[in-house]
Write an enzyme that holds these catalytic residues in place. Sequence first.
Site, short mmCIF file in Angstrom:
data_model
loop_
_atom_site.label_atom_id
_atom_site.label_comp_id
_atom_site.label_asym_id
_atom_site.label_seq_id
_atom_site.Cartn_x
_atom_site.Cartn_y
_atom_site.Cartn_z
CG ASN A 119 12.21 2.53 -7.07
OD1 ASN A 119 12.88 2.32 -6.04
ND2 ASN A 119 11.32 3.49 -7.17
CG ASP A 149 13.54 4.76 -4.16
OD1 ASP A 149 13.68 3.66 -3.58
OD2 ASP A 149 12.47 5.39 -4.15
CG ASP A 168 9.87 -0.42 -4.15
OD1 ASP A 168 9.81 -1.66 -4.13
OD2 ASP A 168 10.77 0.21 -4.74
CG ASP A 202 -0.84 1.09 10.68
OD1 ASP A 202 -1.53 1.66 11.55
OD2 ASP A 202 0.25 0.56 10.89
CG ASP A 250 -1.20 4.90 14.55
OD1 ASP A 250 -0.26 4.19 14.91
OD2 ASP A 250 -1.19 6.15 14.63
CD GLU A 252 -0.13 2.12 18.63
OE1 GLU A 252 1.09 2.06 18.74
OE2 GLU A 252 -0.72 3.14 18.21
CG HIS A 261 6.36 0.03 13.49
ND1 HIS A 261 5.26 -0.65 13.98
CD2 HIS A 261 6.01 1.33 13.47
CE1 HIS A 261 4.30 0.20 14.24
NE2 HIS A 261 4.72 1.41 13.95
CG ASP A 262 5.90 2.10 17.24
OD1 ASP A 262 6.44 2.78 16.34
OD2 ASP A 262 4.67 2.02 17.37
C1 NOJ Z 1 1.88 4.42 16.76
C2 NOJ Z 1 2.69 3.93 15.63
O1 NOJ Z 1 2.92 2.56 15.79
C3 NOJ Z 1 3.95 4.74 15.62
O2 NOJ Z 1 4.91 4.25 14.73
C4 NOJ Z 1 3.59 6.17 15.30
O3 NOJ Z 1 4.74 6.97 15.40
C5 NOJ Z 1 2.52 6.71 16.25
N1 NOJ Z 1 1.47 5.76 16.50
C6 NOJ Z 1 1.89 7.94 15.69
O4 NOJ Z 1 1.11 7.60 14.57
#
Ligand code: NOJ
Length: 578
Positions: free
Chosen positions: A56, A58, A62, A131, A233, A287, A353-354
């Site tokens: 969209n 922004d 999405d 998640d 998570d 996780e 992504h971490d």
């Molecule tokens: C693990 C997630 O992968 C991370 O991105 C998040 O910041 C922390 N848990 C807290 O939810």
Amino acid sequence: MNKPSIPFIIAMTFFMLTGTFGRAQNSLNNKDSVDRKWWKEAVVYQLYPRSFKDDNGDGIGDLKGIISKLDYIKSLGVDVVWLNPIYSSPNDDNGYDVSDYRDIMKDFGTMADFDTLLKGMHARGIKLVMDLVVNHSSDEHEWFKQSRSSRNNPYREYYHWWNAEKGKPPYRYSLFDVNHDAWRYDSLTNAYYLHYFSRKQPDLNWENSKLRQEVYDIMKFWADKGIDGFRLDAFQFAAKDTTFPAFPQGFEKNFTQYYGMQGNLHGYLQEMNNQVLSKYNVMSVAEGAGNTFEDAHNLVDADRNELNMAYAFEGVDIAKPEGYSLLHLKSVFSKWDSAFAAKGWLSVFLANHDQARLVSRFGNDSPQFRALSSKMLTTFLMTMRGTPYYYNGDELGMTNAGFTKIEDYRDVQTLNEYQRQKNLGADLQKYLQRISFESRDNGRTPFQWNSTGNAGFTKGKPWITVNANYKTINAAAQEKDPASTLNYFRRAVKLRKDNLVLVYGKYSLLDKQNPDTYAFTRELNGKKLLVLLNFKDKTATAQTDINLSNAAVLLGNYDRPSKDGTLKPYEAVVYELK
Ligand code: NOJ
């Protein structure tokens, strides 16, 4: 129409039951003792919705954007998508702070978009894993608003509170807080609340059965919609000793050891399994895997009825700004493999992504070696035992962001730590240098679709700057090139899907002390594959004693691989041994 014959019906039933329909070359003979499961045979593609595709305009990715790219995802050959959180959220931590678990984040779209997305995935044979962020919620969740409103509120016990007249609570470490202090004072009720992550992520009280029931109901809500799994998570931190004893001096910040796998965590997981997971055909992955192999087994061994998989951090944590030792990496992956050889199941990953980007951390992102080392790492991930989790953009060999100013960053952890360093009067240039290698934002820049403005990610202003190298590194350019990292990834996924030996086969490390090459075999029922990987930017030789003269090359990132174990820089080869 003719009636199907009895043998035909028997054969069809067999194929359907064993899941080998359409993949006869994969069928196992009766010598096999492997316990086949779809989630073991899957390749999981992790999709970061904020940065995947904006529909969209922004500037934020999405659900409609993802829908428009479903054919791309299908073309990769992956069978499961793990979607980072898409629930309503004020986005203090990009969706890991949920304010409504049954609604979709406005930035991402609507529930109708979600239903279309799920349908579109299933129509293409792709499963969806969501998640589940329930160690904590957002402080803007209704539960927390109620909880903080008075000491007598029925929701008070959904979170952890410490009344201030008892004095300051024993120290607890917070990963994201500016002061690394997990207790936040709230004057409204003269009490502290607990938050292991940011102040806007108060920890939920799993010792409260009402809270647990709420979570199971939320899980059923999504499972009833037809999703195919949950990624839990930060779940190893969910259970707590609510008397909050002081931790031994010197260990107050020892996060995994003192904060993980506490109290009745396993009891809660068994309850969750009994009430939700066992009732649906869903996979579950935690996780974190605790501190020891015993912890990890306790989470995933099938006879315990908890989860299917956990992912441990020991492997992904190896890469440091100063580099890493391949001997270390080999020993970590080999020891985890052997600990799960007979029982339980592993997840295999090197990026998400971490983390900063796969090729920048574990490979070599210089123009000369970026593609080669990306392909080599992809080969590694697709040939190990365990379910591979592969992060979006790594199939293009996307690199770290190249940010030089703090204003470029968006991540709460990176920004709060910057503030802390500033408060301490530390060398901020040094910090900027550190985060250019390791900030999570390196892995969160927009997906590079093509060479048009903003890499074709958005027509608006992207929420985080697009990597400047998008004109050369992008999906459209790679589609046209049969030798691209993207097309190599597709071949590697297909190789895994076509060879059950890569899923279930025994793993044996060869040439253990070689500091440059990683060599291992995978074996199942007389089928034996050899994987040779050169992790260095120079020629190296793997010593294996295996005669390769009759070996067939199944996959490689150079033309004409050698037959004597010599490997060119970052070369990867998978041989079938005859
Ligand atoms: C693990 C997630 O992968 C991370 O991105 C998040 O910041 C922390 N848990 C807290 O939810």
